[in-house]
Design a protein around this motif. Structure first.
Motif, PDB file in Angstrom:
ATOM      1  N   ALA A 237       0.856  -1.192   0.000  1.00 29.85           N
ATOM      2  CA  ALA A 237       0.000   0.000   0.000  1.00 29.85           C
ATOM      3  C   ALA A 237       0.884   1.232   0.000  1.00 29.85           C
ATOM      4  CB  ALA A 237      -0.900   0.001   1.231  1.00 29.85           C
ATOM      5  N   LEU A 238       0.597   2.169  -0.885  1.00 25.85           N
ATOM      6  CA  LEU A 238       1.363   3.413  -0.978  1.00 25.85           C
ATOM      7  C   LEU A 238       0.517   4.551  -0.425  1.00 25.85           C
ATOM      8  CD1 LEU A 238       2.766   1.552  -3.136  1.00 25.85           C
ATOM      9  CD2 LEU A 238       3.294   3.644  -4.382  1.00 25.85           C
ATOM     10  N   GLU A 239       1.123   5.339   0.435  1.00 23.05           N
ATOM     11  CA  GLU A 239       0.462   6.516   0.989  1.00 23.05           C
ATOM     12  C   GLU A 239       1.237   7.754   0.575  1.00 23.05           C
ATOM     13  OE1 GLU A 239      -1.069   6.063   5.280  1.00 23.05           O
ATOM     14  OE2 GLU A 239       0.650   4.702   5.172  1.00 23.05           O
ATOM     15  N   ILE A 249       6.292   9.597   0.007  1.00 27.50           N
ATOM     16  CA  ILE A 249       5.656   8.334  -0.355  1.00 27.50           C
ATOM     17  C   ILE A 249       6.049   7.306   0.699  1.00 27.50           C
ATOM     18  CG2 ILE A 249       5.354   6.612  -2.164  1.00 27.50           C
ATOM     19  CD1 ILE A 249       6.810   8.786  -4.008  1.00 27.50           C
ATOM     20  N   VAL A 250       5.064   6.749   1.382  1.00 32.17           N
ATOM     21  CA  VAL A 250       5.305   5.743   2.411  1.00 32.17           C
ATOM     22  C   VAL A 250       4.758   4.407   1.916  1.00 32.17           C
ATOM     23  CG1 VAL A 250       4.800   5.013   4.775  1.00 32.17           C
ATOM     24  CG2 VAL A 250       5.265   7.420   4.277  1.00 32.17           C
ATOM     25  N   PHE A 251       5.606   3.374   1.973  1.00 29.92           N
ATOM     26  CA  PHE A 251       5.216   2.035   1.546  1.00 29.92           C
ATOM     27  C   PHE A 251       4.909   1.186   2.776  1.00 29.92           C
ATOM     28  CE2 PHE A 251       7.565   3.694  -1.961  1.00 29.92           C
ATOM     29  CZ  PHE A 251       7.099   3.059  -3.101  1.00 29.92           C
ATOM     30  N   ARG A 252       3.766   0.511   2.736  1.00 30.85           N
ATOM     31  CA  ARG A 252       3.396  -0.414   3.810  1.00 30.85           C
ATOM     32  C   ARG A 252       3.170  -1.801   3.221  1.00 30.85           C
ATOM     33  NH1 ARG A 252       1.847   1.986   8.658  1.00 30.85           N
ATOM     34  NH2 ARG A 252       1.659   4.264   8.554  1.00 30.85           N
ATOM     35  N   GLY A 253       3.626  -2.816   3.948  1.00 30.59           N
ATOM     36  CA  GLY A 253       3.418  -4.197   3.536  1.00 30.59           C
ATOM     37  C   GLY A 253       3.694  -5.111   4.707  1.00 30.59           C
ATOM     38  N   GLY A 259       9.284   1.338   3.812  1.00 25.34           N
ATOM     39  CA  GLY A 259      10.139   2.320   3.170  1.00 25.34           C
ATOM     40  C   GLY A 259       9.445   3.654   3.018  1.00 25.34           C
ATOM     41  N   ALA A 260      10.247   4.679   2.772  1.00 19.35           N
ATOM     42  CA  ALA A 260       9.721   6.027   2.561  1.00 19.35           C
ATOM     43  C   ALA A 260      10.603   6.751   1.556  1.00 19.35           C
ATOM     44  CB  ALA A 260       9.669   6.806   3.867  1.00 19.35           C
ATOM     45  N   HIS A 275      15.395  10.219  -2.324  1.00 19.78           N
ATOM     46  CA  HIS A 275      15.944   9.651  -1.090  1.00 19.78           C
ATOM     47  C   HIS A 275      14.990   8.576  -0.598  1.00 19.78           C
ATOM     48  CE1 HIS A 275      17.910  13.669  -1.226  1.00 19.78           C
ATOM     49  NE2 HIS A 275      18.949  12.963  -0.827  1.00 19.78           N
ATOM     50  N   ASN A 276      15.510   7.379  -0.463  1.00 19.63           N
ATOM     51  CA  ASN A 276      14.700   6.228  -0.063  1.00 19.63           C
ATOM     52  C   ASN A 276      15.261   5.661   1.237  1.00 19.63           C
ATOM     53  OD1 ASN A 276      13.281   3.797   0.158  1.00 19.63           O
ATOM     54  ND2 ASN A 276      14.649   2.747  -1.280  1.00 19.63           N
ATOM     55  N   VAL A 277      14.472   5.720   2.297  1.00 27.69           N
ATOM     56  CA  VAL A 277      14.883   5.186   3.594  1.00 27.69           C
ATOM     57  C   VAL A 277      14.120   3.896   3.848  1.00 27.69           C
ATOM     58  CG1 VAL A 277      15.022   5.595   6.073  1.00 27.69           C
ATOM     59  CG2 VAL A 277      15.384   7.490   4.473  1.00 27.69           C
TER      60      VAL A 277
END
Length: 300
Positions: A237-239, A249-253, A259-260, A275-277
């Motif tokens: 899910a992308l928020e 952009i926050v990734f949930r799974g 990741g963000a 920038h991807n954390v």
């Protein structure tokens, strides 16, 4: 709550805001604020004429100590070290002053330069006040501030796109990446776009920056067919939420944040940096849904 407790609470937000810009992680900033409380509690407060200046001095010096220690640890960090992304409220925050891109640049400064830059540029403290806080002479502090501004300006463009432009580009980027639309990605990316990814050795990530529109577009266009930590990217899910003062952009799974991303635009509105954390240690605040107010607090 006692009057002294109320005084500290009135400045807690300011103290965290200073510490976060100094340290780049919410967890370390929270620890610095908590240690500030211990020092405040043990102090003879009857002799404190200006509680705000006194508390800022405490948290600044605690942050300086932590920053010097952290710099040694970061030398052994696996891959690029990026700041911890946090959700923010924009009504009182200068977006540029907390952007991941700027915090990355602040990592190139000495601890003293960073303290002077944060206190002077973000919070408007005078050089005499800063000199008293860091226990250095005013000329030394002025020189540190001059070096800091010069280094920041050399690495950060003066152009700062408006929020609506950043939001529109972020939405188009998400749509193109999730749809595998290579053509749109190429139009959105600057020719020398660079991606930095921070997994901290904890999760699989690039350990070197990836540069060039062709390579970056190909990587993002192929994400839909990949798995990450056992989770299909297509099932995540992308928020689109506010992260560090701008669209993120926050990734949930798998029931967690994995990741963000934040995007940095050039003067033509193209994506110049991503920038991807993904280091789990830096996603706790996003997972908790904590929203930080990082601007100067209202006068108590």
């Amino acid at each position: 709550m006692t009057g002294d407790d109320e005084t500290f609470e009135a400045y807690r937000r300011l103290l965290f805001s200073v510490a976060y810009r100094m340290l780049g992680t919410a967890a370390d900033a929270e620890d610095a604020v908590q240690d500030s409380w211990f020092k405040w509690s043990a102090a003879d407060r009857s002799a404190v004429a200006d509680p705000k200046a006194y508390l800022v001095r405490i948290v600044t010096n605690l942050a300086l100590d932590r920053l010097r220690s952290a710099q040694r640890r970061r030398e052994a960090y696996v891959g690029p070290w990026l700041p911890e992304p946090v959700r923010t409220a924009t009504d009182d925050t200068d977006p540029e002053s907390v952007s991941l891109a700027l915090l990355v640049v602040l990592e190139t400064l000495s601890p003293l330069e960073r303290a002077v830059f944060v206190l002077h540029e973000a919070f408007g403290f005078g050089y005499a006040e800063i000199a008293a806080a860091v226990q250095r002479s005013e000329p030394t502090v002025r020189q540190a501030g001059l070096r800091a501004r010069r280094n920041v300006r050399a690495r950060r463009p003066r152009f700062h796109p408006d929020r609506a432009s950043r939001q529109a580009v972020t939405e188009r980027f998400v749509a193109a990446a999730t749809g595998g639309d290579l053509g749109t990605l190429m139009r959105l990316l600057a020719p020398d776009v660079t991606v930095w990814t921070d997994g901290g050795g904890r999760v699989p990530q690039l350990i070197r920056p990836l540069t060039g529109a062709d390579r970056v577009a190909a990587m993002f266009a192929s994400l839909g067919g990949r798995t990450y930590q056992g989770i299909a990217v297509a099932d995540m899910a992308l928020e689109l939420v506010e992260v560090n003062g701008g669209p993120g952009i926050v990734f949930r799974g798998g029931g967690r944040v994995v990741g963000a991303f934040t995007l940095d635009l050039d003067e033509r509105g193209r994506i110049a940096a991503i920038h991807n954390v993904a280091n789990p240690d830096k996603l706790a605040a996003l997972t908790a849904g904590t929203v930080y107010r990082l601007g100067p607090p209202p006068a108590p």
